[in-house]
Scaffold this motif. Structure first.
Motif, PDB file in Angstrom:
ATOM      1  N   VAL A  51       2.107   5.285  12.088  1.00  0.00           N
ATOM      2  CA  VAL A  51       1.709   5.701  10.736  1.00  0.00           C
ATOM      3  C   VAL A  51       2.201   7.116  10.457  1.00  0.00           C
ATOM      4  CG1 VAL A  51      -0.242   6.242   9.225  1.00  0.00           C
ATOM      5  CG2 VAL A  51      -0.258   4.141  10.589  1.00  0.00           C
ATOM      6  N   ASP A  52       2.006   8.030  11.395  1.00  0.00           N
ATOM      7  CA  ASP A  52       2.463   9.414  11.209  1.00  0.00           C
ATOM      8  C   ASP A  52       3.959   9.476  10.946  1.00  0.00           C
ATOM      9  OD1 ASP A  52      -0.109  10.401  11.593  1.00  0.00           O
ATOM     10  OD2 ASP A  52       0.248  10.977  13.691  1.00  0.00           O
ATOM     11  N   HIS A  53       4.722   8.740  11.745  1.00  0.00           N
ATOM     12  CA  HIS A  53       6.179   8.750  11.590  1.00  0.00           C
ATOM     13  C   HIS A  53       6.588   8.226  10.214  1.00  0.00           C
ATOM     14  CE1 HIS A  53      10.384   8.551  12.886  1.00  0.00           C
ATOM     15  NE2 HIS A  53      10.420   7.433  12.163  1.00  0.00           N
ATOM     16  N   ILE A  54       6.047   7.093   9.822  1.00  0.00           N
ATOM     17  CA  ILE A  54       6.428   6.496   8.540  1.00  0.00           C
ATOM     18  C   ILE A  54       5.977   7.382   7.375  1.00  0.00           C
ATOM     19  CG2 ILE A  54       6.117   4.504   7.008  1.00  0.00           C
ATOM     20  CD1 ILE A  54       7.973   4.015   9.480  1.00  0.00           C
ATOM     21  N   ARG A  62      -0.660   9.010   3.121  1.00  0.00           N
ATOM     22  CA  ARG A  62      -1.078   8.547   4.447  1.00  0.00           C
ATOM     23  C   ARG A  62      -2.034   7.359   4.378  1.00  0.00           C
ATOM     24  NH1 ARG A  62      -1.096   8.670   9.636  1.00  0.00           N
ATOM     25  NH2 ARG A  62      -2.949   8.890  10.896  1.00  0.00           N
ATOM     26  N   ASP A  63      -2.982   7.352   3.455  1.00  0.00           N
ATOM     27  CA  ASP A  63      -3.920   6.226   3.356  1.00  0.00           C
ATOM     28  C   ASP A  63      -3.195   4.936   2.997  1.00  0.00           C
ATOM     29  OD1 ASP A  63      -6.126   7.761   4.027  1.00  0.00           O
ATOM     30  OD2 ASP A  63      -6.637   8.195   1.937  1.00  0.00           O
ATOM     31  N   ARG A  64      -2.324   5.022   2.026  1.00  0.00           N
ATOM     32  CA  ARG A  64      -1.560   3.825   1.652  1.00  0.00           C
ATOM     33  C   ARG A  64      -0.651   3.403   2.797  1.00  0.00           C
ATOM     34  NH1 ARG A  64       2.355   2.279  -3.400  1.00  0.00           N
ATOM     35  NH2 ARG A  64       2.896   0.278  -2.493  1.00  0.00           N
ATOM     36  N   CYS A  65      -0.021   4.375   3.426  1.00  0.00           N
ATOM     37  CA  CYS A  65       0.858   4.092   4.555  1.00  0.00           C
ATOM     38  C   CYS A  65       0.085   3.379   5.659  1.00  0.00           C
ATOM     39  CB  CYS A  65       1.469   5.389   5.078  1.00  0.00           C
ATOM     40  SG  CYS A  65       2.599   5.154   6.459  1.00  0.00           S
ATOM     41  N   SER A  66      -1.103   3.866   5.956  1.00  0.00           N
ATOM     42  CA  SER A  66      -1.925   3.275   7.008  1.00  0.00           C
ATOM     43  C   SER A  66      -2.236   1.812   6.698  1.00  0.00           C
ATOM     44  CB  SER A  66      -3.214   4.076   7.169  1.00  0.00           C
ATOM     45  OG  SER A  66      -4.025   3.508   8.155  1.00  0.00           O
ATOM     46  N   ALA A  97      -7.299   1.643  10.483  1.00  0.00           N
ATOM     47  CA  ALA A  97      -7.810   0.330  10.098  1.00  0.00           C
ATOM     48  C   ALA A  97      -7.566   0.118   8.603  1.00  0.00           C
ATOM     49  CB  ALA A  97      -9.300   0.242  10.399  1.00  0.00           C
ATOM     50  N   PRO A  98      -7.259  -1.091   8.208  1.00  0.00           N
ATOM     51  CA  PRO A  98      -7.052  -1.342   6.780  1.00  0.00           C
ATOM     52  C   PRO A  98      -8.292  -1.006   5.964  1.00  0.00           C
ATOM     53  CG  PRO A  98      -6.463  -3.270   8.123  1.00  0.00           C
ATOM     54  CD  PRO A  98      -7.100  -2.272   9.029  1.00  0.00           C
ATOM     55  N   ALA A  99      -8.082  -0.432   4.820  1.00  0.00           N
ATOM     56  CA  ALA A  99      -9.216  -0.112   3.948  1.00  0.00           C
ATOM     57  C   ALA A  99      -9.738  -1.393   3.327  1.00  0.00           C
ATOM     58  CB  ALA A  99      -8.783   0.869   2.856  1.00  0.00           C
ATOM     59  N   GLY A 100     -11.057  -1.510   3.226  1.00  0.00           N
ATOM     60  CA  GLY A 100     -11.646  -2.738   2.722  1.00  0.00           C
ATOM     61  C   GLY A 100     -11.862  -2.663   1.280  1.00  0.00           C
TER      62      GLY A 100
END
Length: 100
Positions: A51-54, A62-66, A97-100
């Protein structure tokens, strides 16, 4: 840690990655970012490292990326192309973890 399934053959075509699951006899195709994730997994990597790299290299929130990375990793895991996604979530890697 995430790692590639050793029984997956792959090649790069114009920035995309094409994967062949030998076990399942199926081909899979990624987009450019999916290809970058696949290349990152050449060495075992953590979810947060991916996630950090992307997020850094593609300048994405970052949240969307995650969420997007976890969705893609889950697809790779479901197709048995990578190993370790479930164990990363079981360890409570909440930042990824994916956001719900």
């Amino acid at each position: 840690m995430l790692s590639r399934n050793e029984n997956v053959l792959w090649t790069e075509l114009g920035g995309q990655v094409v994967l062949l699951s030998v076990e399942r006899g199926r081909y899979y195709e990624t987009n450019v970012i999916g290809g970058a994730i696949w290349r990152l997994l050449e060495e075992p990597s953590s979810v947060s490292g991916v996630v950090d790299h992307i997020a850094t290299h593609y300048r994405v929130d970052r949240d969307r990326c995650s969420r997007d990375v976890m969705r893609f990793l889950a697809q790779l895991s479901d197709a048995q192309l990578i190993l370790g996604v479930e164990s990363a979530l079981e360890r409570g890697d909440e930042t990824n973890a994916p956001a719900g």
